[in-house]
Design an enzyme around this catalytic site. Structure first.
Site, PDB file in Angstrom:
ATOM      1  N   GLU A 119      17.333  57.720  88.771  1.00  0.00           N
ATOM      2  CA  GLU A 119      16.136  58.534  88.544  1.00  0.00           C
ATOM      3  C   GLU A 119      15.030  58.082  89.490  1.00  0.00           C
ATOM      4  OE1 GLU A 119      15.117  58.419  84.401  1.00  0.00           O
ATOM      5  OE2 GLU A 119      17.048  59.289  83.810  1.00  0.00           O
ATOM      6  N   PRO A 120      13.963  58.892  89.610  1.00  0.00           N
ATOM      7  CA  PRO A 120      12.873  58.478  90.500  1.00  0.00           C
ATOM      8  C   PRO A 120      12.353  57.077  90.153  1.00  0.00           C
ATOM      9  CG  PRO A 120      12.558  60.751  89.824  1.00  0.00           C
ATOM     10  CD  PRO A 120      13.741  60.232  89.048  1.00  0.00           C
ATOM     11  N   ARG A 134      33.033  52.395 131.852  1.00  0.00           N
ATOM     12  CA  ARG A 134      31.747  52.427 132.581  1.00  0.00           C
ATOM     13  C   ARG A 134      31.618  51.198 133.495  1.00  0.00           C
ATOM     14  NH1 ARG A 134      26.617  54.695 132.541  1.00  0.00           N
ATOM     15  NH2 ARG A 134      24.895  53.236 132.851  1.00  0.00           N
ATOM     16  N   MET A 180      25.412  48.117 122.896  1.00  0.00           N
ATOM     17  CA  MET A 180      26.307  47.972 124.046  1.00  0.00           C
ATOM     18  C   MET A 180      26.489  49.292 124.803  1.00  0.00           C
ATOM     19  SD  MET A 180      29.035  45.483 122.200  1.00  0.00           S
ATOM     20  CE  MET A 180      30.212  45.298 123.547  1.00  0.00           C
ATOM     21  N   LEU A 181      26.165  50.408 124.132  1.00  0.00           N
ATOM     22  CA  LEU A 181      26.253  51.711 124.793  1.00  0.00           C
ATOM     23  C   LEU A 181      25.003  51.997 125.626  1.00  0.00           C
ATOM     24  CD1 LEU A 181      27.651  53.748 121.777  1.00  0.00           C
ATOM     25  CD2 LEU A 181      28.887  53.277 123.882  1.00  0.00           C
ATOM     26  N   GLU A 240      24.974  52.726  95.189  1.00  0.00           N
ATOM     27  CA  GLU A 240      26.010  52.012  94.414  1.00  0.00           C
ATOM     28  C   GLU A 240      25.714  50.517  94.349  1.00  0.00           C
ATOM     29  OE1 GLU A 240      27.802  54.165  93.191  1.00  0.00           O
ATOM     30  OE2 GLU A 240      28.394  55.682  94.658  1.00  0.00           O
TER      31      GLU A 240
HETATM   32  P1  TGC Z   1      24.269  44.533  81.793  1.00  0.00           P
HETATM   33  O1  TGC Z   1      23.700  43.951  80.559  1.00  0.00           O
HETATM   34  O2  TGC Z   1      24.784  43.629  82.845  1.00  0.00           O
HETATM   35  O3  TGC Z   1      25.409  45.564  81.422  1.00  0.00           O
HETATM   36  C1  TGC Z   1      25.239  46.576  80.454  1.00  0.00           C
HETATM   37  C2  TGC Z   1      26.621  46.928  79.935  1.00  0.00           C
HETATM   38  O4  TGC Z   1      27.433  47.374  81.031  1.00  0.00           O
HETATM   39  C3  TGC Z   1      28.548  46.491  81.217  1.00  0.00           C
HETATM   40  N1  TGC Z   1      28.712  46.321  82.671  1.00  0.00           N
HETATM   41  C4  TGC Z   1      29.787  46.746  83.316  1.00  0.00           C
HETATM   42  N2  TGC Z   1      30.892  47.362  82.888  1.00  0.00           N
HETATM   43  C5  TGC Z   1      31.805  47.689  83.803  1.00  0.00           C
HETATM   44  N3  TGC Z   1      31.647  47.418  85.119  1.00  0.00           N
HETATM   45  C6  TGC Z   1      30.532  46.812  85.588  1.00  0.00           C
HETATM   46  N4  TGC Z   1      30.384  46.591  86.889  1.00  0.00           N
HETATM   47  C7  TGC Z   1      29.537  46.441  84.674  1.00  0.00           C
HETATM   48  N5  TGC Z   1      28.330  45.846  84.783  1.00  0.00           N
HETATM   49  C8  TGC Z   1      27.854  45.770  83.531  1.00  0.00           C
HETATM   50  C9  TGC Z   1      28.147  45.199  80.523  1.00  0.00           C
HETATM   51  O5  TGC Z   1      29.282  44.476  80.128  1.00  0.00           O
HETATM   52  C10 TGC Z   1      27.367  45.741  79.359  1.00  0.00           C
HETATM   53  O6  TGC Z   1      28.296  46.232  78.406  1.00  0.00           O
HETATM   54  P2  TGC Z   1      27.982  46.118  76.822  1.00  0.00           P
HETATM   55  O7  TGC Z   1      29.201  46.658  76.159  1.00  0.00           O
HETATM   56  O8  TGC Z   1      27.725  44.670  76.569  1.00  0.00           O
HETATM   57  O9  TGC Z   1      26.763  46.956  76.591  1.00  0.00           O
HETATM   58  O10 TGC Z   1      23.166  45.490  82.368  1.00  0.00           O
HETATM   59  P3  TGC Z   1      21.993  45.154  83.276  1.00  0.00           P
HETATM   60  O11 TGC Z   1      20.959  46.192  83.021  1.00  0.00           O
HETATM   61  O12 TGC Z   1      21.582  43.712  83.122  1.00  0.00           O
HETATM   62  O13 TGC Z   1      22.672  45.357  84.712  1.00  0.00           O
HETATM   63  C11 TGC Z   1      22.112  44.806  85.790  1.00  0.00           C
HETATM   64  C12 TGC Z   1      22.700  45.432  87.070  1.00  0.00           C
HETATM   65  C13 TGC Z   1      21.638  45.263  88.137  1.00  0.00           C
HETATM   66  C14 TGC Z   1      23.975  44.696  87.472  1.00  0.00           C
HETATM   67  C15 TGC Z   1      23.035  46.931  86.912  1.00  0.00           C
HETATM   68  O14 TGC Z   1      21.943  47.581  86.390  1.00  0.00           O
HETATM   69  C16 TGC Z   1      23.437  47.566  88.218  1.00  0.00           C
HETATM   70  O15 TGC Z   1      24.583  47.537  88.645  1.00  0.00           O
HETATM   71  N6  TGC Z   1      22.473  48.232  88.917  1.00  0.00           N
HETATM   72  C17 TGC Z   1      22.751  49.009  90.109  1.00  0.00           C
HETATM   73  C18 TGC Z   1      22.861  50.427  89.726  1.00  0.00           C
HETATM   74  C19 TGC Z   1      23.518  51.271  90.803  1.00  0.00           C
HETATM   75  O16 TGC Z   1      24.469  50.881  91.453  1.00  0.00           O
HETATM   76  N7  TGC Z   1      23.032  52.499  90.930  1.00  0.00           N
HETATM   77  C20 TGC Z   1      23.611  53.459  91.834  1.00  0.00           C
HETATM   78  C21 TGC Z   1      24.065  54.663  91.059  1.00  0.00           C
HETATM   79  S1  TGC Z   1      25.008  55.799  91.978  1.00  0.00           S
HETATM   80  C22 TGC Z   1      24.002  57.072  92.196  1.00  0.00           C
HETATM   81  O17 TGC Z   1      23.005  57.201  91.592  1.00  0.00           O
HETATM   82  C23 TGC Z   1      24.344  58.062  93.181  1.00  0.00           C
HETATM   83  S2  TGC Z   1      25.087  57.449  94.625  1.00  0.00           S
HETATM   84  C24 TGC Z   1      26.300  58.521  95.019  1.00  0.00           C
HETATM   85  C25 TGC Z   1      25.799  59.900  95.207  1.00  0.00           C
HETATM   86  O18 TGC Z   1      25.618  60.635  94.219  1.00  0.00           O
HETATM   87  O19 TGC Z   1      25.603  60.313  96.395  1.00  0.00           O
END
Ligand code: TGC
Length: 391
Positions: free
Chosen positions: A126-127, A269, A340-341, A366
């Site tokens: 989200e924003p 080149r 390099m190009l 991601e």
């Molecule tokens: P956290 O407390 O760590 O986790 C919450 C719950 O999620 C589980 N979990 C996972 N499960 C599976 N795989 C993973 N990699 C997981 N990471 C966490 C975790 O076990 C927990 O489960 P439960 O059952 O206990 O509730 O949450 P946090 O808020 O502390 O997380 C921190 C952080 C930074 C790692 C996380 O927020 C994160 O990865 N942030 C980055 C978000 C991201 O990658 N955003 C990109 C989204 S993609 C998109 O928007 C479009 S890109 C593609 C396009 O459309 O063009």
């Protein structure tokens, strides 16, 4: 690296490479300059069997993780924007329905999406909630009759203006069958759903990233992704694992293409009476690039083979290691190749600057470098550093 792959894996990679060479390479500079996503290639990608290719059943190809990785690498050697389409479609939108959807949702959407007849998008960011999706403000409220009403804004959502279906993640609080963040399957022709492409991009120009506005989008009760696995943020994070895995391979395709471009160029080149490739400084750079690409392939291959043989052993920290390092390496190679190009490197006649610009997005989406560093740091230390500072 050929010795690492079976004949079937190599054949699949060559099939994808042939389509990239025939359909993408001759046109990519034009699409990039005009900032156009070539929608007409979507059915072609469906016929090639790369949409949701790692999923089983429902018209999906049921390929291995390594095969999926090899395809991602070939596609991204063409352009990151086109690999991103395959990734959003297969690893995010289709994977969300496949992992967490009802039988009816799977039957309705997956075969059409695998064939390229329907396009999906994935609305998490989200924003005001990028790295921290837990702070999302989009809400879904269940009314007494069972309908859900979604309100909010999503940003940086790939393909949303072209999509037939959006997977939207929203806070349900404790409403109805809520329990925190939940996913919804939203046909994009539902009243109240609108999407607008984000303009003036300097990266991923042959792709579309959008802002979605949800204004009282009313959905039937059965639009929710019902599986227990989708309750809470682990629902979208499991899909992000799949998309991040594809990036580990994909970006090495962009790096390989940048390397090949500069190898050809420096061999052809001449300056000061001899090919650029004959200079020691050029060869040192080429050697360092080749070493880095091979190491990146090995990392992708190791994670892919583990995913195929023992999926439970692939931890989020392993995925973060691959995404973090291969993106860093790939962008470094693309930038060095551009240098390099010389002056010729700044036009679309050569691929490296296009790849480098695209990789700015891939490195960011991601999970940024910092998100992956802190995920690895949390695993190493046992201390989460994603602190929400208390006033
Ligand atoms: P956290 O407390 O760590 O986790 C919450 C719950 O999620 C589980 N979990 C996972 N499960 C599976 N795989 C993973 N990699 C997981 N990471 C966490 C975790 O076990 C927990 O489960 P439960 O059952 O206990 O509730 O949450 P946090 O808020 O502390 O997380 C921190 C952080 C930074 C790692 C996380 O927020 C994160 O990865 N942030 C980055 C978000 C991201 O990658 N955003 C990109 C989204 S993609 C998109 O928007 C479009 S890109 C593609 C396009 O459309 O063009």
């Amino acid at each position: 690296m050929d010795g690492l792959f079976s004949a079937e894996e190599k054949a699949l990679a060559l099939d994808v490479r042939a389509v990239v060479d025939e359909v993408i390479r001759p046109n990519i500079a034009g699409w990039y300059e005009a900032a156009v996503f070539p929608r007409e290639i979507v059915p072609e990608l469906g016929r090639l069997g790369v949409l949701g290719m790692h999923l089983e059943g429902y018209g999906c190809a049921g390929r291995s993780a390594v095969q999926y990785g090899l395809a991602a690498q070939e596609l991204e050697a063409g352009d990151s924007g086109l690999r991103t389409f395959v990734s959003v479609q297969g690893s995010l939108a289709m994977s969300a329905i496949h992992k967490h959807g009802s039988e009816a949702q799977k039957q309705q959407w997956l075969p059409a999406m695998a064939a390229g007849e329907a396009i999906g998008c994935f609305g998490l960011t989200e924003p005001g909630a990028g790295s921290d999706p837990a702070s999302m403000r989009t809400t879904a409220v269940q009314e007494p009759g069972g309908d859900w009403v979604l309100t909010g804004t999503k940003r940086w959502i790939g393909l949303a203006t072209l999509a037939d279906v959006a997977i939207i993640w929203a806070q349900t609080g404790e409403h109805g069958d809520g329990r925190g963040v939940r996913g919804f399957v939203v046909p994009t022709d539902t009243p109240g759903f609108s999407a607008e492409a984000i303009g003036q991009k300097l990266s991923m120009r042959a792709s579309v990233q959008c802002e979605i506005t949800l204004t009282d989008v009313r959905l039937p009760a059965e639009a929710i992704l019902p599986a227990e696995s989708a309750v809470g943020l682990k629902g979208p994070f499991q899909c992000l694992n799949e998309a991040r895995y594809g990036i580990i391979w994909g970006v090495m395709g962009a790096a390989r293409d940048s390397f090949n471009a500069v190898l050809d160029y420096t061999l052809g080149r001449e300056q000061f009476g001899t090919p650029l490739a004959s200079y020691q400084l050029t060869q040192a750079k080429l050697a360092d690039m080749a070493v880095a690409i091979n190491k990146g392939y090995l990392l992708a291959h190791q994670i892919g083979r583990t995913k195929d043989t023992n999926p439970a052993a692939v931890t989020p920290a392993m995925i973060s290691t691959g995404k973090l390092d291969n993106c860093r390496v790939a962008i470094g190679i693309a930038r060095e190749a551009r240098e390099m190009l010389g002056g010729n490197g700044i036009t679309l006649e050569h691929s490296p600057l296009r790849h480098a610009n695209n990789l700015e997005s891939v490195r960011t989406y991601e999970g940024t470098d910092e998100v992956h560093q802190l995920t690895i740091g949390r695993t190493l230390t046992g201390i989460g550093a994603f602190t929400r500072t208390q006033a």
